[in-house]
Scaffold this active site. Structure first.
Site, PDB file in Angstrom:
ATOM      1  N   GLU A   1     -21.729  -1.275  21.791  1.00 19.06           N
ATOM      2  CA  GLU A   1     -20.523  -0.784  22.465  1.00 19.06           C
ATOM      3  C   GLU A   1     -19.620  -1.960  22.839  1.00 19.06           C
ATOM      4  O   GLU A   1     -20.102  -3.086  23.021  1.00 19.06           O
ATOM      5  CB  GLU A   1     -20.980   0.016  23.701  1.00 19.06           C
ATOM      6  CG  GLU A   1     -19.913   0.650  24.543  1.00 19.06           C
ATOM      7  CD  GLU A   1     -18.978   1.615  23.834  1.00 19.06           C
ATOM      8  OE1 GLU A   1     -18.331   1.194  22.851  1.00 19.06           O
ATOM      9  OE2 GLU A   1     -18.845   2.764  24.295  1.00 19.06           O
ATOM     10  N   ASP A   2     -18.331  -1.707  22.916  1.00 16.28           N
ATOM     11  CA  ASP A   2     -17.404  -2.760  23.329  1.00 16.28           C
ATOM     12  C   ASP A   2     -17.483  -3.005  24.832  1.00 16.28           C
ATOM     13  O   ASP A   2     -17.547  -4.144  25.280  1.00 16.28           O
ATOM     14  CB  ASP A   2     -15.954  -2.429  22.905  1.00 16.28           C
ATOM     15  CG  ASP A   2     -15.503  -1.029  23.308  1.00 16.28           C
ATOM     16  OD1 ASP A   2     -16.295  -0.277  23.907  1.00 16.28           O
ATOM     17  OD2 ASP A   2     -14.341  -0.689  23.013  1.00 16.28           O
TER      18      ASP A   2
ATOM     19  N   ASP B   1      -8.557  -1.264  22.902  1.00 10.95           N
ATOM     20  CA  ASP B   1      -7.166  -0.833  22.736  1.00 10.95           C
ATOM     21  C   ASP B   1      -6.536  -0.323  24.025  1.00 10.95           C
ATOM     22  O   ASP B   1      -7.227  -0.001  24.992  1.00 10.95           O
ATOM     23  CB  ASP B   1      -7.104   0.313  21.724  1.00 10.95           C
ATOM     24  CG  ASP B   1      -7.659   1.613  22.299  1.00 10.95           C
ATOM     25  OD1 ASP B   1      -8.808   1.592  22.785  1.00 10.95           O
ATOM     26  OD2 ASP B   1      -6.940   2.625  22.289  1.00 10.95           O
TER      27      ASP B   1
ATOM     28  N   PHE C   1      -8.290  -3.866  33.359  1.00 12.66           N
ATOM     29  CA  PHE C   1      -8.146  -3.212  32.065  1.00 12.66           C
ATOM     30  C   PHE C   1      -7.874  -4.276  31.007  1.00 12.66           C
ATOM     31  O   PHE C   1      -6.903  -5.025  31.101  1.00 12.66           O
ATOM     32  CB  PHE C   1      -7.026  -2.171  32.070  1.00 12.66           C
ATOM     33  CG  PHE C   1      -7.086  -1.294  30.852  1.00 12.66           C
ATOM     34  CD1 PHE C   1      -7.901  -0.170  30.835  1.00 12.66           C
ATOM     35  CD2 PHE C   1      -6.359  -1.602  29.717  1.00 12.66           C
ATOM     36  CE1 PHE C   1      -7.999   0.632  29.703  1.00 12.66           C
ATOM     37  CE2 PHE C   1      -6.443  -0.801  28.569  1.00 12.66           C
ATOM     38  CZ  PHE C   1      -7.258   0.315  28.571  1.00 12.66           C
ATOM     39  N   ILE C   2      -8.751  -4.360  30.010  1.00 13.93           N
ATOM     40  CA  ILE C   2      -8.632  -5.405  28.996  1.00 13.93           C
ATOM     41  C   ILE C   2      -8.369  -4.818  27.604  1.00 13.93           C
ATOM     42  O   ILE C   2      -8.693  -3.659  27.349  1.00 13.93           O
ATOM     43  CB  ILE C   2      -9.901  -6.295  28.960  1.00 13.93           C
ATOM     44  CG1 ILE C   2     -11.157  -5.426  28.775  1.00 13.93           C
ATOM     45  CG2 ILE C   2     -10.012  -7.131  30.235  1.00 13.93           C
ATOM     46  CD1 ILE C   2     -12.395  -6.218  28.493  1.00 13.93           C
TER      47      ILE C   2
ATOM     48  N   ASP D   1     -17.950   1.055  31.230  1.00 13.72           N
ATOM     49  CA  ASP D   1     -17.081   1.216  32.394  1.00 13.72           C
ATOM     50  C   ASP D   1     -17.802   2.137  33.384  1.00 13.72           C
ATOM     51  O   ASP D   1     -18.659   1.670  34.130  1.00 13.72           O
ATOM     52  CB  ASP D   1     -15.745   1.767  31.883  1.00 13.72           C
ATOM     53  CG  ASP D   1     -14.671   1.854  32.945  1.00 13.72           C
ATOM     54  OD1 ASP D   1     -14.646   1.004  33.842  1.00 13.72           O
ATOM     55  OD2 ASP D   1     -13.840   2.774  32.864  1.00 13.72           O
TER      56      ASP D   1
ATOM     57  N   LYS E   1     -18.360  -3.695  32.920  1.00 15.66           N
ATOM     58  CA  LYS E   1     -17.594  -3.603  34.179  1.00 15.66           C
ATOM     59  C   LYS E   1     -18.512  -2.925  35.191  1.00 15.66           C
ATOM     60  O   LYS E   1     -18.340  -1.751  35.498  1.00 15.66           O
ATOM     61  CB  LYS E   1     -16.363  -2.704  33.961  1.00 15.66           C
ATOM     62  CG  LYS E   1     -15.114  -3.364  33.478  1.00 15.66           C
ATOM     63  CD  LYS E   1     -13.945  -2.393  33.667  1.00 15.66           C
ATOM     64  CE  LYS E   1     -12.938  -2.526  32.565  1.00 15.66           C
ATOM     65  NZ  LYS E   1     -11.908  -1.451  32.633  1.00 15.66           N
TER      66      LYS E   1
ATOM     67  N   LYS F   1     -13.764   3.594  18.175  1.00 16.23           N
ATOM     68  CA  LYS F   1     -13.370   2.534  17.273  1.00 16.23           C
ATOM     69  C   LYS F   1     -13.583   1.173  17.917  1.00 16.23           C
ATOM     70  O   LYS F   1     -13.675   0.144  17.247  1.00 16.23           O
ATOM     71  CB  LYS F   1     -11.880   2.683  16.926  1.00 16.23           C
ATOM     72  CG  LYS F   1     -11.526   3.997  16.299  1.00 16.23           C
ATOM     73  CD  LYS F   1      -9.981   4.109  16.186  1.00 16.23           C
ATOM     74  CE  LYS F   1      -9.586   5.527  15.877  1.00 16.23           C
ATOM     75  NZ  LYS F   1      -8.123   5.730  16.047  1.00 16.23           N
ATOM     76  N   GLY F   2     -13.631   1.159  19.247  1.00 19.22           N
ATOM     77  CA  GLY F   2     -13.602  -0.087  20.012  1.00 19.22           C
ATOM     78  C   GLY F   2     -14.647  -1.136  19.655  1.00 19.22           C
ATOM     79  O   GLY F   2     -14.366  -2.322  19.646  1.00 19.22           O
TER      80      GLY F   2
HETATM   81  P1  IMP Z   1     -17.143   4.786  30.119  1.00 19.02           P
HETATM   82  O1  IMP Z   1     -17.607   6.085  29.529  1.00 19.02           O
HETATM   83  O2  IMP Z   1     -16.356   4.999  31.374  1.00 19.02           O
HETATM   84  O3  IMP Z   1     -18.244   3.788  30.312  1.00 19.02           O
HETATM   85  O4  IMP Z   1     -16.057   4.218  29.156  1.00 19.02           O
HETATM   86  C1  IMP Z   1     -16.332   3.479  28.049  1.00 19.02           C
HETATM   87  C2  IMP Z   1     -15.199   3.555  27.063  1.00 19.02           C
HETATM   88  O5  IMP Z   1     -13.924   3.495  27.728  1.00 19.02           O
HETATM   89  C3  IMP Z   1     -15.246   2.358  26.153  1.00 19.02           C
HETATM   90  O6  IMP Z   1     -15.907   2.678  24.972  1.00 19.02           O
HETATM   91  C4  IMP Z   1     -13.792   2.036  25.919  1.00 19.02           C
HETATM   92  O7  IMP Z   1     -13.335   2.698  24.754  1.00 19.02           O
HETATM   93  C5  IMP Z   1     -13.043   2.592  27.104  1.00 19.02           C
HETATM   94  N1  IMP Z   1     -12.660   1.540  28.093  1.00 19.02           N
HETATM   95  C6  IMP Z   1     -13.190   1.302  29.312  1.00 19.02           C
HETATM   96  N2  IMP Z   1     -12.617   0.261  29.938  1.00 19.02           N
HETATM   97  C7  IMP Z   1     -11.695  -0.215  29.061  1.00 19.02           C
HETATM   98  C8  IMP Z   1     -10.770  -1.336  29.111  1.00 19.02           C
HETATM   99  O8  IMP Z   1     -10.687  -2.121  30.071  1.00 19.02           O
HETATM  100  N3  IMP Z   1      -9.994  -1.488  28.010  1.00 19.02           N
HETATM  101  C9  IMP Z   1     -10.053  -0.671  26.915  1.00 19.02           C
HETATM  102  N4  IMP Z   1     -10.894   0.365  26.821  1.00 19.02           N
HETATM  103  C10 IMP Z   1     -11.706   0.596  27.887  1.00 19.02           C
HETATM  104 MG    MG Z   2     -11.236   2.982  23.592  1.00 18.57          MG
END
Ligand code: IMP
Ligand code: MG
Length: 172
Positions: free
Chosen positions: A97-98, A157, A150-151, A101, A129, A42-43
């Protein structure tokens, strides 16, 4: 009422300015083409819609939903909750994507969507990040690179809270 103390980190105005810059670049790169946005629910919903409104070419909106996070931690395993409903075969696709990470979510989505044979596939993220990456993944379009914090807000969310904050904030 807010359950945490949240400090503004990136203002709404800064986000809008960045969206105009990204939209201009994307409009230039995709001149005369139909763009297929795949918004990662949803982000990314808030960012994807607001970015689409600023793009001059025709933007199709598709939605996909995956989950990997619980609370503030990534679980490492990605689950597909909702697939796109239109064909993207031969289309110019941008995954929106939002935040990137660890990179696991987008790595999974990229591999998965490539099996649907798009003509091109790019990645656009509002936040990167970089230092948290565990799989190699570079966005083609990126709004802000931030430190390991963490934002929340602007779609992001913490256990479903704070998605409608108009700015991006840090939980104190
Ligand atoms: P990744 O698979 O580790 O790259 O994670 C990406 C997903 O983790 C994003 O689509 C977000 O939903 C969530 N996420 C990662 N960091 C944050 C944060 O700082 N705040 C909120 N959601 C996050
Ligand atoms: Mg999320």
């Amino acid at each position: 009422m807010e359950k945490h103390q949240i400090k503004e980190y990136i203002s709404h105005e800064k986000i809008q300015t960045k969206e105009y810059e990204l939209a201009e670049q994307i409009s230039k790169d995709y001149q005369g083409k139909d763009i297929y946005f795949i918004c990662v629910l949803k982000g990314a919903s808030v960012f994807a819609i607001n970015l689409a409104l600023k793009i001059k070419e025709n933007v199709h909106l598709e939605f996909i939903e995956v989950s990997s996070y619980e609370g503030m931690e990534s679980t490492g395993t990605i689950q597909l909750n909702k697939d796109i409903t239109s064909s993207i075969e031969g289309k110019d696709v941008i995954i929106v994507e939002d935040i990137i990470d660890t990179g696991r979510t987008l790595n999974y989505l990229k591999e998965y969507l490539l099996t649907k044979n798009p003509k091109s596939l790019k990645i656009c993220t509002l936040i990167d990040k970089k230092e948290r990456r565990v799989v190699e993944l570079e966005p083609d379009y990126s709004g802000f690179t931030i430190e390991d914090k963490f934002i929340v807000g602007y779609g992001l969310d913490l256990d479903e809270d704070y998605r409608n904050l108009p700015y991006i904030g840090i939980i104190e």
